[in-house]
Scaffold this motif. Structure first.
Motif, short mmCIF file in Angstrom:
data_model
loop_
_atom_site.label_atom_id
_atom_site.label_comp_id
_atom_site.label_asym_id
_atom_site.label_seq_id
_atom_site.Cartn_x
_atom_site.Cartn_y
_atom_site.Cartn_z
N ASP A 1 -44.75 -31.35 26.45
CA ASP A 1 -45.58 -30.30 27.04
C ASP A 1 -44.78 -29.03 27.24
N GLU A 2 -45.43 -27.91 26.90
CA GLU A 2 -44.80 -26.62 27.15
C GLU A 2 -45.10 -26.20 28.58
N MET A 3 -44.16 -25.49 29.17
CA MET A 3 -44.35 -25.02 30.54
C MET A 3 -45.21 -23.76 30.52
N SER A 4 -46.07 -23.64 31.53
CA SER A 4 -46.85 -22.42 31.66
C SER A 4 -45.92 -21.31 32.13
N GLU A 5 -46.37 -20.07 32.03
CA GLU A 5 -45.56 -18.94 32.47
C GLU A 5 -45.20 -19.07 33.95
N GLU A 6 -46.14 -19.52 34.75
CA GLU A 6 -45.89 -19.69 36.19
C GLU A 6 -44.84 -20.77 36.43
N GLU A 7 -44.90 -21.85 35.67
CA GLU A 7 -43.91 -22.92 35.81
C GLU A 7 -42.52 -22.44 35.39
N THR B 1 -9.08 -6.57 39.53
CA THR B 1 -10.18 -7.49 39.27
C THR B 1 -11.51 -6.90 39.74
N ARG B 2 -12.52 -6.99 38.89
CA ARG B 2 -13.87 -6.53 39.19
C ARG B 2 -14.67 -7.71 39.71
N PHE B 3 -15.39 -7.54 40.82
CA PHE B 3 -16.19 -8.59 41.44
C PHE B 3 -17.65 -8.19 41.51
N TYR B 4 -18.50 -9.21 41.54
CA TYR B 4 -19.95 -9.03 41.70
C TYR B 4 -20.43 -9.96 42.81
N TRP B 5 -21.38 -9.49 43.60
CA TRP B 5 -22.08 -10.38 44.53
C TRP B 5 -23.02 -11.22 43.68
N VAL B 6 -23.04 -12.51 43.91
CA VAL B 6 -23.92 -13.41 43.16
C VAL B 6 -25.38 -12.97 43.30
N SER B 7 -25.76 -12.56 44.50
CA SER B 7 -27.15 -12.12 44.72
C SER B 7 -27.49 -10.90 43.87
N ASP B 8 -26.52 -9.98 43.66
CA ASP B 8 -26.76 -8.82 42.81
C ASP B 8 -26.91 -9.22 41.35
N LEU B 9 -26.14 -10.22 40.91
CA LEU B 9 -26.27 -10.70 39.54
C LEU B 9 -27.64 -11.35 39.33
N ILE B 10 -28.09 -12.11 40.32
CA ILE B 10 -29.41 -12.74 40.22
C ILE B 10 -30.50 -11.68 40.12
N LYS B 11 -30.41 -10.67 40.97
CA LYS B 11 -31.40 -9.57 40.92
C LYS B 11 -31.36 -8.88 39.56
N PHE B 12 -30.16 -8.60 39.08
CA PHE B 12 -30.00 -7.92 37.79
C PHE B 12 -30.62 -8.73 36.66
N ILE B 13 -30.34 -10.02 36.64
CA ILE B 13 -30.89 -10.89 35.60
C ILE B 13 -32.41 -10.94 35.70
N THR B 14 -32.91 -11.07 36.92
CA THR B 14 -34.36 -11.14 37.13
C THR B 14 -35.04 -9.86 36.67
N ILE B 15 -34.49 -8.73 37.06
CA ILE B 15 -35.07 -7.44 36.67
C ILE B 15 -34.98 -7.25 35.17
N SER B 16 -33.84 -7.61 34.58
CA SER B 16 -33.67 -7.46 33.13
C SER B 16 -34.69 -8.31 32.37
N LYS B 17 -34.91 -9.53 32.83
CA LYS B 17 -35.88 -10.41 32.18
C LYS B 17 -37.28 -9.84 32.31
N ASN B 18 -37.61 -9.29 33.49
CA ASN B 18 -38.95 -8.72 33.70
C ASN B 18 -39.15 -7.47 32.86
N ASP B 19 -38.10 -6.66 32.70
CA ASP B 19 -38.20 -5.45 31.88
C ASP B 19 -38.46 -5.78 30.41
N LYS B 20 -37.95 -6.92 29.97
CA LYS B 20 -38.15 -7.35 28.58
C LYS B 20 -39.46 -8.11 28.40
N GLY B 21 -40.14 -8.38 29.52
CA GLY B 21 -41.39 -9.13 29.43
C GLY B 21 -41.17 -10.63 29.32
N GLU B 22 -39.96 -11.10 29.66
CA GLU B 22 -39.66 -12.52 29.58
C GLU B 22 -39.86 -13.14 30.95
N ASN B 23 -40.04 -14.45 30.98
CA ASN B 23 -40.15 -15.20 32.25
C ASN B 23 -39.26 -16.40 32.22
#
Length: 85
Positions: free
Chosen positions: A2-8, A63-85
């Motif tokens: 079974d394929e997952m729905s977009e919401e899943e 050394t360059r550091f990132y907050w994990v929460s900022d990386l999650i936001k960045f990934i989420t926004i990037s995926k939404n900008d591309k129309g991916e889920n």
């Protein structure tokens, strides 16, 4: 199979991000980002930063550091900008 729905897919992604933040440190060095986010290359992050479009970061010594929460936001926004889920 079974394929997952977009919401899943969205729910699965959000759950994965919650797991990462519970089990992992609050911040991560650029070189260790792939350990938490497979497929996210440190060189890509450096290139995005040089263009002013990467996630927020800070530097301690050499050394360059990132907050994990900022990386999650960045990934989420990037995926939404591309129309991916």
């Amino acid at each position: 199979m079974d394929e997952m729905s977009e919401e899943e897919k969205v729910d699965a992604f959000e759950n994965r991000m919650k797991e990462i933040t519970k089990k992992q440190p609050l911040m991560v060095s650029r070189q260790r980002v792939p350990e938490l986010f497979p497929g996210l290359n440190p060189k890509t992050l450096a290139n995005l930063e040089s263009r002013g479009i990467g996630p927020p970061s800070f530097k301690r010594g050499r050394t360059r550091f990132y907050w994990v929460s900022d990386l999650i936001k960045f990934i989420t926004i990037s995926k939404n900008d591309k129309g991916e889920n």
